[in-house]
Scaffold this active site. Structure first.
Site, PDB file in Angstrom:
ATOM      1  N   THR A 169       0.783  -1.404  -0.251  1.00 42.69           N
ATOM      2  CA  THR A 169       0.021   0.073   0.277  1.00 42.69           C
ATOM      3  C   THR A 169       0.881   1.258   0.029  1.00 42.69           C
ATOM      4  O   THR A 169       0.703   2.280  -0.927  1.00 42.69           O
ATOM      5  CB  THR A 169      -0.952   0.039   1.152  1.00 42.69           C
ATOM      6  OG1 THR A 169      -1.726  -1.181   1.076  1.00 42.69           O
ATOM      7  CG2 THR A 169      -1.661   1.326   1.310  1.00 42.69           C
TER       8      THR A 169
ATOM      9  N   ASN B 126      -5.713  -9.953  -7.326  1.00 43.62           N
ATOM     10  CA  ASN B 126      -5.718 -10.656  -5.991  1.00 43.62           C
ATOM     11  C   ASN B 126      -6.848 -11.628  -5.817  1.00 43.62           C
ATOM     12  O   ASN B 126      -6.920 -12.473  -5.091  1.00 43.62           O
ATOM     13  CB  ASN B 126      -5.626  -9.752  -4.992  1.00 43.62           C
ATOM     14  CG  ASN B 126      -6.421  -8.719  -5.185  1.00 43.62           C
ATOM     15  OD1 ASN B 126      -6.584  -8.065  -5.935  1.00 43.62           O
ATOM     16  ND2 ASN B 126      -7.378  -8.476  -4.013  1.00 43.62           N
TER      17      ASN B 126
ATOM     18  N   GLN C  57       0.883  -9.684  -5.991  1.00 52.08           N
ATOM     19  CA  GLN C  57       0.105 -11.223  -6.148  1.00 52.08           C
ATOM     20  C   GLN C  57       1.159 -12.023  -7.326  1.00 52.08           C
ATOM     21  O   GLN C  57       0.557 -12.949  -7.615  1.00 52.08           O
ATOM     22  CB  GLN C  57      -1.133 -11.011  -6.548  1.00 52.08           C
ATOM     23  CG  GLN C  57      -2.046 -10.398  -5.395  1.00 52.08           C
ATOM     24  CD  GLN C  57      -2.319 -11.213  -4.189  1.00 52.08           C
ATOM     25  OE1 GLN C  57      -1.915 -12.597  -4.258  1.00 52.08           O
ATOM     26  NE2 GLN C  57      -2.928 -10.707  -3.230  1.00 52.08           N
TER      27      GLN C  57
ATOM     28  N   HIS D 178       4.682 -10.154   3.018  1.00 51.40           N
ATOM     29  CA  HIS D 178       3.607 -11.245   3.788  1.00 51.40           C
ATOM     30  C   HIS D 178       2.912 -11.802   2.433  1.00 51.40           C
ATOM     31  O   HIS D 178       1.995 -12.994   2.874  1.00 51.40           O
ATOM     32  CB  HIS D 178       2.795 -10.634   4.762  1.00 51.40           C
ATOM     33  CG  HIS D 178       1.478  -9.561   4.096  1.00 51.40           C
ATOM     34  ND1 HIS D 178       0.201  -9.869   3.945  1.00 51.40           N
ATOM     35  CD2 HIS D 178       1.694  -8.254   3.575  1.00 51.40           C
ATOM     36  CE1 HIS D 178      -0.363  -8.935   3.271  1.00 51.40           C
ATOM     37  NE2 HIS D 178       0.370  -8.177   3.369  1.00 51.40           N
TER      38      HIS D 178
ATOM     39  N   CYS E 237      -9.501  -6.523   2.389  1.00 48.10           N
ATOM     40  CA  CYS E 237      -9.587  -5.094   2.483  1.00 48.10           C
ATOM     41  C   CYS E 237     -10.951  -4.678   2.324  1.00 48.10           C
ATOM     42  O   CYS E 237     -11.437  -3.878   2.890  1.00 48.10           O
ATOM     43  CB  CYS E 237      -8.715  -4.525   1.630  1.00 48.10           C
ATOM     44  SG  CYS E 237      -7.132  -5.179   1.539  1.00 48.10           S
TER      45      CYS E 237
END
Ligand SMILES: Cc1ncc(COP(=O)(O)O)c(CNc2co[nH]c2=O)c1O
Length: 398
Positions: free
Chosen positions: A72, A153, A181, A203, A328
């Protein structure tokens, strides 16, 4: 049995990554920018981490990789840096992106629109993929940036980044891809794709949460998002989380080196296909966007008559973690915007369930998940009034 099938949301930290991170909490804890030995002690493994990151995306030595907090931040750094350098200070006023980007791109673009910037959100085709020709069609003299995700994603669909990179090179327009991704799932080569910027997040490929990276091609440097100390050569102020940076480097190394085994040798895609094909044996099920041109670990399946959230609840009761799309956006019960972008009807857009696997899933886990999913569908359809009264085939709709 617990079965984690939401790896596009986040992944388990690889035990080897964790081992490499441990020394930097209580043993090698100096500030990397300190001049004494406590700080200097962090440098060798930080350099190793950067070497792994450069190698993992085939960055040239003269290029930059900035350590950020997550994808982000990396995405915002590019979009707002372009705004400052090429729009506020320059003669550009247009950005091109797609309709199916992650909110980390879409929301930043919406912010630019509040500042008077024109943003074109390119539509995807019925398979959920952006056609490179659309970029060529909408690029203008005043286009400051093209930003297109490498892989979606929710569907796993892979976008034609190399073609788009060629179009941007010919047009002389800066090109960013959100590679979040893609890393560790498909080969990522920033030089081959003429990228100026690439975002990624540890992550997503078995590294720690809270650390990401931004590749910046030499000559494409931007005004920083964060100002302060001289960390990262002033390109991203703030003391570096050394443990996480080391972890991200090792995660990149393991993800890209094992990809030939875990992915290209079809371990993960074989398990994904087994799960997907078992669900498709059920009536009125369909893979949203189709099976072609996807990351090997992802399937987004619509199960008519079964609300995505109801399915997730049933699966969770049996120890299985999946999602209806991006975490999200999972909190609200709005129809999945990505599925809406395909032109799916509202009911279909509410019935999507995403399963995203990793190299840590086993065949035993997939066999268990198939059994649970099939029984959950039977139970939920059995208590669904709408499905009971209006069974219909929608395979022709997509
Ligand atoms: C394409 C893409 N870009 C950016 C992000 C944001 O990454 P972060 O800044 O590290 O959080 C995500 C996270 N995607 C998802 C998070 O949860 N489910 C998902 O699909 C993503 O999938």
């Amino acid at each position: 049995m617990d079965v984690y099938l939401d790896n596009n949301a986040t992944t388990v930290v690889d035990p080897k990554v964790f081992e490499e991170m441990k020394p930097f909490f209580c043993d090698i804890y100096g500030n990397p920018n300190s001049l004494h030995k406590f700080g200097a002690g962090t440098h060798p493994k930080m350099v190793e981490a950067l070497d792994f990151l450069y190698e993992g995306i085939n960055a040239a030595d003269e290029d930059d990789i900035i350590i950020t907090g997550n994808a982000t931040e990396s995405n915002n750094t590019v979009i707002k840096g372009i705004w400052v350098d090429k729009i506020l200070k320059g003669d550009k006023n247009h950005v091109i992106t797609s309709e199916v980007e992650h909110p980390a791109i879409t929301a930043a673009c919406k912010f630019l629109e509040t500042q008077g910037v024109e943003v074109t959100y390119l539509p995807v085709n019925e398979e959920g993929v952006l056609e490179a020709s659309k970029v060529k069609e909408f690029i203008r003299e005043d286009t400051a940036l093209v930003t297109i995700m490498w892989a979606n994603n929710e569907t796993g669909k892979i976008f034609p980044i190399k073609e788009i990179g060629q179009i941007c090179k010919v047009a002389g327009v800066a090109f960013h891809s959100d590679g979040t991704q893609a890393i560790g799932k498909v080969p990522v080569d920033v030089q081959d794709c003429n990228l100026d910027y690439l975002s990624f997040s540890a992550h997503k490929f078995h590294g720690p949460k809270g650390v990401g990276g931004l590749y910046v091609k030499k000559g494409s440097e931007l005004t920083p998002l964060l100002h302060g100390g001289e960390q990262m050569g002033g390109k991203r102020a703030g003391t570096v989380d050394v443990a996480s940076m080391v972890g991200m480097g090792w995660a990149m190394h393991l993800a890209t080196s094992t990809m030939a085994i875990a992915y290209e040798k079809n371990h993960v895609s074989k398990l994904r296909d087994k799960l997907e094909n078992a669900i498709l044996e059920l009536p009125e099920t369909i893979v949203i966007g189709g099976k072609d041109n996807r990351t090997p670990n992802t399937t987004l399946i619509s199960i008519r008559g079964v609300e995505g959230e109801s399915m997730l609840w049933d699966l969770n009761q049996k120890g299985i973690g999946a999602s209806t799309g991006s975490a999200c956006a999972s909190e609200d019960l709005e129809a999945n915007p990505v599925m809406n972008a395909f032109g799916s009807d509202s009911e279909l857009a509410h019935t999507g369930v995403r399963f995203s696997l990793s190299r840590f899933n086993t065949e035993e886990q997939i066999d268990y998940a198939i059994d649970v999913i099939v029984n959950a569908v039977k139970r939920l359809r059995g208590i669904s009034s709408s499905y009971a009264y209006a069974p219909q085939s929608h395979k022709s709709e997509l």
